[in-house]
Design a protein around this motif. Structure first.
Motif, mmCIF file in Angstrom:
data_model
loop_
_atom_site.group_PDB
_atom_site.id
_atom_site.type_symbol
_atom_site.label_atom_id
_atom_site.label_comp_id
_atom_site.label_asym_id
_atom_site.label_seq_id
_atom_site.Cartn_x
_atom_site.Cartn_y
_atom_site.Cartn_z
ATOM 1 N N ALA A 80 0.830 -1.206 0.000
ATOM 2 C CA ALA A 80 0.000 0.000 0.000
ATOM 3 C C ALA A 80 0.865 1.257 0.000
ATOM 4 O O ALA A 80 0.549 2.237 -0.667
ATOM 5 N N MET A 88 -8.698 -2.306 0.505
ATOM 6 C CA MET A 88 -9.835 -2.303 1.419
ATOM 7 C C MET A 88 -10.892 -1.312 0.955
ATOM 8 O O MET A 88 -10.584 -0.263 0.408
ATOM 9 N N VAL A 120 -14.406 -3.056 5.119
ATOM 10 C CA VAL A 120 -14.324 -2.466 6.445
ATOM 11 C C VAL A 120 -15.673 -1.820 6.741
ATOM 12 O O VAL A 120 -16.158 -1.029 5.938
ATOM 13 N N ARG A 137 -11.537 8.848 9.655
ATOM 14 C CA ARG A 137 -10.683 7.789 10.179
ATOM 15 C C ARG A 137 -10.453 6.693 9.153
ATOM 16 O O ARG A 137 -9.385 6.117 9.051
ATOM 17 N N LEU A 138 -11.522 6.421 8.412
ATOM 18 C CA LEU A 138 -11.484 5.326 7.456
ATOM 19 C C LEU A 138 -10.730 5.695 6.178
ATOM 20 O O LEU A 138 -9.999 4.873 5.614
ATOM 21 N N PRO A 140 -8.106 7.188 4.935
ATOM 22 C CA PRO A 140 -6.730 6.881 4.530
ATOM 23 C C PRO A 140 -6.470 5.382 4.361
ATOM 24 O O PRO A 140 -5.512 5.014 3.717
ATOM 25 N N SER A 141 -7.316 4.552 4.903
ATOM 26 C CA SER A 141 -7.008 3.119 4.780
ATOM 27 C C SER A 141 -7.875 2.379 3.783
ATOM 28 O O SER A 141 -7.784 1.170 3.685
ATOM 29 N N PRO B 76 -1.600 5.320 7.199
ATOM 30 C CA PRO B 76 -1.598 4.107 8.022
ATOM 31 C C PRO B 76 -0.646 3.048 7.476
ATOM 32 O O PRO B 76 -0.048 2.297 8.248
ATOM 33 N N LEU B 119 -12.562 -1.797 12.561
ATOM 34 C CA LEU B 119 -12.987 -3.188 12.500
ATOM 35 C C LEU B 119 -13.176 -3.659 11.067
ATOM 36 O O LEU B 119 -13.844 -3.021 10.271
ATOM 37 N N VAL B 120 -12.584 -4.784 10.774
ATOM 38 C CA VAL B 120 -12.750 -5.395 9.462
ATOM 39 C C VAL B 120 -13.608 -6.633 9.635
ATOM 40 O O VAL B 120 -13.315 -7.468 10.477
#
Lengths: 351, 351
Positions: A80, A88, A120, A137-138, A140-141, B76, B119-120
DNA sequence: TTGTAGGCGTTATCAT
DNA sequence: ATGATAACGCCTACAA
């Protein structure tokens, strides 16, 4: 035992050695380990594992062998970092325990898994602020985001959509792609159904004022009622839960209509419970319908007549759209069909 | 307008410049950008953001200001690559649309969010093979795993637990930490309840043979029935779904018992539906109870008497355990309580 | 308290 | 077809 013993084959010897080293550093195998075992350069390993065609069959096989020998799993973080793709997908819902989202979640999870992505899930708890935080929060991933029941303002939505691909479910905002059920078909069917039963005065028990889909349903209902030449009135806004339906019972009764179309099944169920408590018979005194066909709608007595939407398909489709190359022209897809499911909660209008 | 205009403050000027550069490279702000804007070294930014105490207040504030000025979000992947911590927790369930897992999911999500984790969720579709694959795919990207309804063999479980922290829900395997509801309390209450109603011949409608918790319930039921001196028989195994309950109806009736304790609410509901179709009255001819108190259990008619478990707490707790320092001694916690909820599906034994 | 200098595991860009 | 090398963005000794 000692001198006379045959030395193990050099290959697996080497493997053991490398394995020991991996264990010693307390980590997992890397492409360097594989490269060493296969006797090639790390970059060759990367290619062999990543792009099938661009490597000679012989080396590809050696690399594969070494990889499985060392039980190699790619490090998603390292990939990544380099590629910018996390593999994801984010799905944000208002309330995980709301039966309405179950099927969306399942559809999204399956489509994501099929595409090799991991889903996720995050919950916004029906609060716009919370939703904003969760998304920050989510973001960036994940590689993309599906918002199933957003409470966000259009500007905010556009801002987010500008950073990562975003797909909305049952919500429409200019420029942001969305999966929206074809409300008309199902709504026309309910109205026709009720009219055929002799109802001439209908109530739409609305959802939250911020709900785009609630307005959409109202518009379709209004148009269909007008066309069918029956009285229609909107009652609301209401909280789209069982309690919300319960709380609306008195107001609904005061309208003296003979049929109620609730914004969703949860509200319809709540309404039916309150009516039962008041001694009002469904459907002989009042017919009730809902939307969604959630788990439980056919459990309640009488079972609920409702407009079913294929929520699982909505989830699947949203994820699929999310993965589409944004630069490509969007292939137009058929709208999600909705259809009436007639059960016991609707009957002839009282006379 | 041109010559006479006052030059913007140098600081924000610089910020604009950096912002432009960030946009140009099509990415997000990095600690390098912040370092430049704040006039410090990237490592100082890292520290300022990461460890509050170890930096002078003044620089810390400058860094903070620069960070929010540039709308910085930590990458991240980069952090994970360096630290080995991904900030993600995996939750694997057999079936996402099974109402039983909703609350587990919600509890897990909340606890994870509270702890700053994401959470995944992954679905194994009730298949052990599938579950294995799913876990392999998930493992490199999570810091720990919660298995809510695992179908894996103990050896496999131990293997996985050796790689990352694993916590089981309602399942016990030596050496693998787990959250298990206190079955006895609830079970004793059901048996007492049924016995008080005059029932003397009971059936346990079992779940899957691979389900640890089904056996656990059976053992508790057996012990309680023995103690109460009433007849008890196990019927199964069965598929733990509505259909599974439906399919078992004939076999259950053949046992000529007066009360059935189903492995879960889903099966109890299916059983009730099949009985209704056969014209068997519940509870006057046959009393039915379930486990879990899922959504829908109080919707069905008669409403289902059931043993409630706080599944949300189970989810929360499992996640919390997952995050616990593995080297610390585990703080023993009170078991999850279960309790009987008496509703309409149980009544006096027919005579 | 702050700066310097690697390195985490992978992919991508050059060479060869 | 393969090898060498430089990033990707962050963290962390170590030095200053």
């Amino acid at each position: 035992m000692s001198e006379g013993a045959v030395t193990p084959a050099p290959a697996s010897d080497r493997a053991d050695e490398i394995r020991a080293r991996i264990r010693a550093r307390g980590g997992a195998a890397t492409i360097y380990d594989i490269a060493e075992l296969a006797g090639v350069n790390p970059s060759t390993v990367s290619r062999a594992l990543g792009k099938p065609g661009r490597i000679s069959v012989a080396t590809a096989e050696r690399v594969q062998a070494a990889a499985s020998e060392l039980d190699f799993r790619i490090n998603p973080a390292a990939r990544a970092l380099q590629t910018g793709k996390t593999g994801m997908l984010g799905l944000v819902v208002a309330d995980i325990t709301n039966p309405v989202v179950f099927d969306v979640v399942r559809g999204a999870e399956h489509e994501a898994a099929d595409a090799g992505y991991t889903l996720v899930i995050a919950e916004s708890q029906e609060s716009g602020e919370n939703e904003s935080e969760v998304i920050e929060r989510l973001l960036p991933s994940v590689d993309a985001l599906v918002l199933a029941t957003t409470r966000l303002a259009p500007e905010r939505l556009l801002d987010i959509a500008g950073r990562k691909p975003v797909v909305l479910i049952n919500e429409a905002v200019d420029e942001v792609p969305s999966v929206v059920a074809d409300v008309e078909t199902g709504v026309n069917e309910v109205i026709d159904h009720l009219v055929a039963l002799g109802h001439t005065s209908l109530v739409y028990l609305a959802g939250p004022s911020t709900s785009w889909i609630s307005r959409r349903r109202w518009e379709a209902i209004f148009a269909a009622a007008e066309r069918a030449d029956v009285a229609i009135v909107e009652a609301g806004p209401n909280v789209p839960t069982i309690d919300g339906g319960r709380d609306a019972a008195r107001r609904v009764l005061a309208l003296r209509a003979t049929a109620v179309i609730a914004y969703n099944d949860l509200m319809a169920i709540g309404l039916m419970q309150a009516l039962a408590a008041e001694g009002i018979a469904v459907p002989s005194q009042l017919s009730i319908t809902g939307f969604d066909d959630i788990f439980g709608s056919d459990l309640i007595v009488p079972a609920l007549t409702t407009v079913r939407t294929d929520l699982e398909a909505a989830g699947r489709r949203a994820v699929a759209m999310t993965l589409q190359d944004q630069s490509q022209p969007q292939t137009p897809v058929a709208p999600l069909l909705t259809g009436l499911i007639v059960r016991g909660s609707t009957g002839p209008a009282p006379r």
